[in-house]
Scaffold this active site. Structure first.
Site, PDB file in Angstrom:
ATOM      1  N   ARG A 117       0.867  -1.174   0.000  1.00  0.00           N
ATOM      2  CA  ARG A 117       0.000   0.000   0.000  1.00  0.00           C
ATOM      3  C   ARG A 117       0.902   1.221   0.000  1.00  0.00           C
ATOM      4  O   ARG A 117       2.104   1.127   0.134  1.00  0.00           O
ATOM      5  CB  ARG A 117      -0.914   0.031   1.234  1.00  0.00           C
ATOM      6  CG  ARG A 117      -2.233  -0.736   1.150  1.00  0.00           C
ATOM      7  CD  ARG A 117      -3.271  -0.093   0.223  1.00  0.00           C
ATOM      8  NE  ARG A 117      -3.297   1.360   0.240  1.00  0.00           N
ATOM      9  CZ  ARG A 117      -3.992   2.108   1.101  1.00  0.00           C
ATOM     10  NH1 ARG A 117      -4.739   1.533   2.035  1.00  0.00           N
ATOM     11  NH2 ARG A 117      -3.950   3.427   1.022  1.00  0.00           N
ATOM     12  N   ASP A 150      -3.092  -1.170   8.785  1.00  0.00           N
ATOM     13  CA  ASP A 150      -2.129  -0.128   8.413  1.00  0.00           C
ATOM     14  C   ASP A 150      -0.760  -0.305   9.061  1.00  0.00           C
ATOM     15  O   ASP A 150       0.270  -0.099   8.420  1.00  0.00           O
ATOM     16  CB  ASP A 150      -2.664   1.257   8.803  1.00  0.00           C
ATOM     17  CG  ASP A 150      -3.677   1.781   7.807  1.00  0.00           C
ATOM     18  OD1 ASP A 150      -3.689   1.296   6.663  1.00  0.00           O
ATOM     19  OD2 ASP A 150      -4.459   2.671   8.177  1.00  0.00           O
ATOM     20  N   GLU A 277      -0.472  13.623   5.601  1.00  0.00           N
ATOM     21  CA  GLU A 277      -0.090  13.014   4.321  1.00  0.00           C
ATOM     22  C   GLU A 277       0.083  14.054   3.215  1.00  0.00           C
ATOM     23  O   GLU A 277      -0.507  13.972   2.142  1.00  0.00           O
ATOM     24  CB  GLU A 277      -1.123  11.964   3.925  1.00  0.00           C
ATOM     25  CG  GLU A 277      -1.217  10.830   4.938  1.00  0.00           C
ATOM     26  CD  GLU A 277      -2.334   9.844   4.669  1.00  0.00           C
ATOM     27  OE1 GLU A 277      -2.245   8.717   5.164  1.00  0.00           O
ATOM     28  OE2 GLU A 277      -3.308  10.204   3.958  1.00  0.00           O
ATOM     29  N   ASP A 293      -7.081  16.873   5.019  1.00  0.00           N
ATOM     30  CA  ASP A 293      -7.760  17.252   6.255  1.00  0.00           C
ATOM     31  C   ASP A 293      -8.684  16.107   6.622  1.00  0.00           C
ATOM     32  O   ASP A 293      -9.728  15.919   6.007  1.00  0.00           O
ATOM     33  CB  ASP A 293      -8.544  18.549   6.055  1.00  0.00           C
ATOM     34  CG  ASP A 293      -9.241  19.025   7.327  1.00  0.00           C
ATOM     35  OD1 ASP A 293      -9.526  18.184   8.210  1.00  0.00           O
ATOM     36  OD2 ASP A 293      -9.518  20.230   7.434  1.00  0.00           O
ATOM     37  N   GLY A 297     -12.421  19.060   6.729  1.00  0.00           N
ATOM     38  CA  GLY A 297     -12.452  19.721   5.434  1.00  0.00           C
ATOM     39  C   GLY A 297     -12.611  18.810   4.236  1.00  0.00           C
ATOM     40  O   GLY A 297     -11.944  17.777   4.123  1.00  0.00           O
ATOM     41  N   ASP A 323     -11.067  16.590  -1.892  1.00  0.00           N
ATOM     42  CA  ASP A 323     -10.958  15.454  -0.981  1.00  0.00           C
ATOM     43  C   ASP A 323     -12.064  14.436  -1.257  1.00  0.00           C
ATOM     44  O   ASP A 323     -12.901  14.614  -2.138  1.00  0.00           O
ATOM     45  CB  ASP A 323     -11.021  15.946   0.469  1.00  0.00           C
ATOM     46  CG  ASP A 323     -10.279  15.035   1.435  1.00  0.00           C
ATOM     47  OD1 ASP A 323      -9.882  13.916   1.033  1.00  0.00           O
ATOM     48  OD2 ASP A 323     -10.095  15.427   2.599  1.00  0.00           O
ATOM     49  N   TYR A 403      -5.100   6.452  -2.793  1.00  0.00           N
ATOM     50  CA  TYR A 403      -4.229   7.591  -2.534  1.00  0.00           C
ATOM     51  C   TYR A 403      -3.687   8.138  -3.859  1.00  0.00           C
ATOM     52  O   TYR A 403      -3.582   7.427  -4.863  1.00  0.00           O
ATOM     53  CB  TYR A 403      -3.042   7.179  -1.662  1.00  0.00           C
ATOM     54  CG  TYR A 403      -3.326   7.097  -0.176  1.00  0.00           C
ATOM     55  CD1 TYR A 403      -4.628   7.017   0.322  1.00  0.00           C
ATOM     56  CD2 TYR A 403      -2.281   7.091   0.743  1.00  0.00           C
ATOM     57  CE1 TYR A 403      -4.873   6.938   1.683  1.00  0.00           C
ATOM     58  CE2 TYR A 403      -2.506   7.017   2.107  1.00  0.00           C
ATOM     59  CZ  TYR A 403      -3.807   6.940   2.576  1.00  0.00           C
ATOM     60  OH  TYR A 403      -4.041   6.874   3.922  1.00  0.00           O
TER      61      TYR A 403
END
Length: 470
Positions: A117, A150, A277, A293, A297, A323, A403
């Protein structure tokens, strides 16, 4: 004269002639030696040259090449290391052209490919590499079970050449890490890998593979970093580190690093902001980062800083929200998060500022990590409206993304007086959205060009489930 006397006379003449010839040869050789010696001593201190000298005598003609390279001891010259320099703006961009695609999941169905990942790309002057966080397991193997997690002691940062599926045969170990960043200053590679328990995690810095420094978690709450490349210029490298809650006010540091050693750090005073990140790139004398965020956000926060670590912060103004999850495009904000009920959580992403304009990379879906597109908003850095001026499709909305982040190819590589902006997109497969025992991803990368491009869909394309999932 009788026959015996004739024989004696002929023999005597032959001996005399032979002796004379021998003496002439010796004389000639001595002449050559003395001439060479005199020329060397007379020209000592003058530049080397190759001359042709002709020697004549009655017996033969000798043409000799004499090289005046009298003995000189010279220390070998060591080429100066080239460091990335500051001062270049981003190159003009009309669209985005494919740079690489690794197809790691497709190949991994029958090959030895790592479960990974958080892939990202970074370039030195001579090469670009894909960095990724492994799970200490291969696809379609029993150890891939449960790799949706993770943070584990099995996670490591590794790298391979761009465009190839990451495997044990082509990958290089970089660091023990469940969060990481890496970049080149020109002569060498810096890596920063974070590992350890959530409350006492440690960042281990390496320069060209050698441990050079460490940084301990200062808030005891999952210290983490970019998951994309740091930025180096003028012999220093810069990165951002976050420590604190993922859904409330956290704490942030800018690190200044030289040859793997932290030489400066500044806490970012960002009350009400949430930086995670971050995706960073060089911009003139500064470094600019667009971040995630995860608190409130749907628009992305940004931070810009110089070599003294003086910084500015804000949010991408545009009503074209970057986002995920996010509301429909609407009215943005330059100084505060836009919530509208969709601001919590998020996904790593990026944008590139061009004066008042901004290229925004984002998922196509409002709710899930699927699809991907690049949107140009000519006033999006200063205006809060939702007007856009062009969209380029990268992945259709029926296929998974994940991502995404920025990287750059510098003028020291291209010979151009500008920095080429590039980005990568992770395409997550497996858990939690698909019926597998594993989670992994492949990636695709694009770079900005000032010429024609096209829209299409370049998805991961693997057919699931694998044998191990049945």
């Amino acid at each position: 004269m009788n026959p015996n006397q004739k024989i004696i006379t002929i023999g005597s003449v032959s001996i005399v002639l032979t002796t004379v010839g021998l003496l002439l040869q010796i004389t000639s050789l001595c002449s050559i030696w003395f001439s060479h010696y005199n020329q060397v001593t007379q020209t000592n201190g003058q530049p080397c040259s190759n001359d042709t000298i002709n020697y004549y005598n009655e017996t033969f003609v000798n043409v000799t090449n004499v090289q005046n390279n009298y003995t000189t001891i010279t220390e070998p010259s060591i080429p100066q290391a080239i460091h990335y320099s500051s001062g270049r703006d981003l190159c003009p961009v009309k669209g985005w052209a494919p740079l690489s695609k690794d197809n790691g999941i497709r190949i991994g169905s029958r090959g030895e490919v790592f479960v990974i990942r958080e892939p990202f790309i970074s370039c030195s002057i001579n090469e670009c590499r894909t960095f990724f966080l492994t799970q200490g397991a291969l696809l379609n193997d029993k150890h891939s079970n449960g790799t949706v997690k993770d943070r584990s002691p099995f996670r490591t940062l590794m790298s391979c050449p761009i465009g190839v599926a990451p495997s044990p045969s082509n990958s290089r170990f970089e660091s023990v890490a469940w969060s990481a960043t890496a970049c080149s200053d020109g002569p060498g590679w810096l890596t920063l890998g974070i590992t350890g328990p959530d409350t006492t995690a440690v960042a281990v810095l390496k320069y060209n593979g050698v441990i050079t420094d460490t940084l301990k978690s200062w808030k005891g709450n999952i210290m983490r970093t970019q998951e994309s490349e740091c930025v180096c210029q003028d012999e220093f490298c810069y990165t951002l580190v976050t420590d604190g809650p993922s859904d409330a006010q956290a704490f942030y540091k800018i690190l200044k690093i030289k040859k793997g050693k932290i030489v400066g750090a500044k806490d970012v005073d960002a009350t009400g902001f949430h930086f995670e990140e971050c995706s960073c790139y060089p911009s003139g004398e500064n470094v600019e980062c667009v971040c995630r965020d995860n608190w409130r956000g749907s628009n992305r926060p940004w931070i810009r800083f110089n070599s003294d670590l003086d910084y500015q912060i804000g949010y991408v103004c545009s009503g074209v929200f970057g986002d995920n999850p996010r509301p429909v495009d609407g009215t943005g904000s330059c100084n505060s998060p836009v919530n509208n009920g969709k601001g919590r959580y998020g996904v790593k992403g990026f944008s590139f500022r061009y004066g008042d304009g901004v290229w925004i990379g984002r998922t196509k879906s409002l709710e899930s990590r699927s699809g991907f597109e690049m949107v140009w908003d000519a006033n999006g850095w200063v205006s809060t409206d939702k007007d856009s001026n062009g969209v380029q499709d990268i992945i259709d909305n029926d296929n998974w993304s994940g991502y995404s982040g920025s990287f750059s190819i510098r003028g020291e590589t291209t010979g151009r007086n500008c920095t080429v902006p590039c980005f990568w997109v992770e395409m997550i497969r497996g858990q939690p959205k698909e019926k597998t025992i594993w989670t992994s991803g492949s990636s695709i990368a694009f770079c900005g060009v000032n010429s024609d491009t096209t829209s299409w869909s370049w998805p991961d394309g693997a057919l699931l489930p694998f044998d191990i999932d049945k």
